[in-house]
Design a protein around this motif. Structure first.
Motif, PDB file in Angstrom:
ATOM      1  N   ALA A  36     -66.279  43.843  -6.301  1.00  0.00           N
ATOM      2  CA  ALA A  36     -67.691  43.893  -5.903  1.00  0.00           C
ATOM      3  C   ALA A  36     -68.561  44.375  -7.052  1.00  0.00           C
ATOM      4  O   ALA A  36     -69.692  43.900  -7.230  1.00  0.00           O
ATOM      5  CB  ALA A  36     -67.850  44.808  -4.688  1.00  0.00           C
TER       6      ALA A  36
ATOM      7  N   GLN B  94     -78.349  43.416  -2.620  1.00  0.00           N
ATOM      8  CA  GLN B  94     -77.599  43.152  -3.844  1.00  0.00           C
ATOM      9  C   GLN B  94     -78.530  42.990  -5.036  1.00  0.00           C
ATOM     10  O   GLN B  94     -78.273  43.530  -6.125  1.00  0.00           O
ATOM     11  CB  GLN B  94     -76.754  41.884  -3.682  1.00  0.00           C
ATOM     12  CG  GLN B  94     -75.441  42.085  -2.950  1.00  0.00           C
ATOM     13  CD  GLN B  94     -74.391  42.766  -3.796  1.00  0.00           C
ATOM     14  OE1 GLN B  94     -74.160  43.966  -3.639  1.00  0.00           O
ATOM     15  NE2 GLN B  94     -73.756  42.030  -4.682  1.00  0.00           N
TER      16      GLN B  94
ATOM     17  N   GLN C 149     -67.375  36.805  -2.962  1.00  0.00           N
ATOM     18  CA  GLN C 149     -66.785  38.139  -2.985  1.00  0.00           C
ATOM     19  C   GLN C 149     -67.553  39.062  -2.035  1.00  0.00           C
ATOM     20  O   GLN C 149     -68.740  38.874  -1.798  1.00  0.00           O
ATOM     21  CB  GLN C 149     -66.821  38.717  -4.405  1.00  0.00           C
ATOM     22  CG  GLN C 149     -66.002  37.952  -5.412  1.00  0.00           C
ATOM     23  CD  GLN C 149     -64.512  38.003  -5.120  1.00  0.00           C
ATOM     24  OE1 GLN C 149     -64.015  38.931  -4.496  1.00  0.00           O
ATOM     25  NE2 GLN C 149     -63.792  36.994  -5.575  1.00  0.00           N
ATOM     26  N   TYR C 150     -66.839  40.059  -1.542  1.00  0.00           N
ATOM     27  CA  TYR C 150     -67.475  41.045  -0.678  1.00  0.00           C
ATOM     28  C   TYR C 150     -68.521  41.801  -1.495  1.00  0.00           C
ATOM     29  O   TYR C 150     -68.235  42.286  -2.595  1.00  0.00           O
ATOM     30  CB  TYR C 150     -66.428  42.010  -0.139  1.00  0.00           C
ATOM     31  CG  TYR C 150     -66.916  42.919   0.968  1.00  0.00           C
ATOM     32  CD1 TYR C 150     -66.828  42.514   2.299  1.00  0.00           C
ATOM     33  CD2 TYR C 150     -67.464  44.165   0.682  1.00  0.00           C
ATOM     34  CE1 TYR C 150     -67.267  43.344   3.314  1.00  0.00           C
ATOM     35  CE2 TYR C 150     -67.906  44.999   1.694  1.00  0.00           C
ATOM     36  CZ  TYR C 150     -67.809  44.583   3.009  1.00  0.00           C
ATOM     37  OH  TYR C 150     -68.252  45.405   4.017  1.00  0.00           O
TER      38      TYR C 150
END
Length: 335
Positions: free
Chosen positions: A50, A203, A6-7
């Protein structure tokens, strides 16, 4: 071949209010979810997916418009009933979304009864089922994200008010943001795994920060001054009921927790106020802002009604006075 990733949330550009609203709803799901209004192509679903990647279970559940109530809340497990003659619960979409994101695209086209049920569960954090011989309940700590295009119909005001936060996305994006969005998207499409790997540290930092905020948000206290500030803002905006007050305080606490603060400040209220009031306001923004400032000013000038030093005191009264400087004495009346 590994599945396409996923982005990442850390690579989102151009929609700071949307990103903030999603993070707040993830920190405290009792806020009541996020409703996003805007045209297609404004990264609504990309942002919601996201967000799910930042949550512990990384669950993203898409609620189809044609879903039934049984699919949403769960139902009797027919196979277990037929094979084993036992009453068993078959989990629905709410159980699958627990700890993650439940996404409803074009929520304004979903049946009102399902929207009402969905918002009830998300506000309480518990899904209770009493039907078909089943008495069951389970946790439903869900970050609810709904989207709508106003050209395709509006939500009833009663349902609109029950969404905690509201973000209105414009069709126009400034040139710098457009360029950043396009560059990132092209890089992701050409090499998804490499792009995600380059965002890995960013992230992980977001995940750690979100976990810390979720752990401490419940320990932040609301001062009397914050209660007065929120009450003034909501009263000035002409909102009905006190749901806006509750949501604003919860959102302010989530904002303070996200920033790693030990106390909730005026700045936290200001940061979330428009997200809370935009879909509830009955008074124009300029007028409501002026009214709120006036109410807060009056509250600062007047003593607290329960103050021991001022018990029974009356507010100052206007009294006619005569200037003494250079004043002539009044003529005496003749007997």
């Amino acid at each position: 071949m590994s599945p396409r990733p996923q982005y990442p949330f850390s690579a989102l550009h151009g929609q700071p209010q949307l990103q903030l609203a999603l993070l707040l709803a993830a920190i405290d799901p009792h806020i009541g979810g996020v409703l996003i209004e805007g045209p297609r192509g404004t990264a609504k679903s990309t942002s919601a997916r996201a967000l799910a990647e930042l949550l512990p279970g990384q669950r993203f559940v898409d609620l189809p418009l044609g879903a039934s109530e049984e699919q949403l809340v769960g139902s009797l497990d027919i196979q277990a009933a037929l094979q084993n003659a036992e009453v068993a619960f078959k989990p629905g979409l709410l159980a699958r979304a627990d700890g993650g994101v439940l996404y409803v695209d074009e929520v304004n086209l979903l049946a009102d009864a399902l929207v009402d049920l969905l918002l009830d569960v998300c506000a309480s954090g518990v899904n209770r089922i009493e039907r078909d011989g089943i008495s069951h309940q389970h946790e439903a700590r869900i970050a609810l994200v709904g989207t709508m295009n106003p050209e395709e119909g509006e939500l009833r005001p009663q349902l609109l008010d029950r969404f905690g936060l509201f973000v209105r996305l414009g069709a126009q994006i400034d040139p710098a943001s457009r360029e950043a969005i396009v560059r990132s998207r092209l890089a992701f499409d050409r090499d998804p795994h490499g792009f995600v790997e380059r965002q890995r540290h960013a992230q992980q930092a977001l995940i750690g920060r979100l976990e810390q905020a979720r752990a401490c948000v419940g320990r932040l206290d609301f001062s009397d001054a914050l209660h007065r500030q929120v009450s003034s803002l909501c009263h000035a905006a002409g909102v009905e009921g006190v749901r806006a007050d509750l949501v604003m305080l919860r959102a302010a606490a989530a904002h303070a927790a996200w920033l790693g603060q030990e106390q909730i400040s005026d700045g936290d209220i200001e940061a979330v106020a428009e997200l809370v009031l935009a879909h509830r306001r009955k008074t124009p923004p300029a007028q409501s802002e002026a009214s709120a400032q006036q109410v807060q000013q009056q509250g600062r000038q007047q003593p607290a009604p329960d103050s021991a030093d001022n018990w029974g005191a009356l507010p100052p009264q206007a009294v006619a006075t005569q200037a003494l400087s250079g004043a002539r004495p009044l003529p005496k009346k003749k007997p």
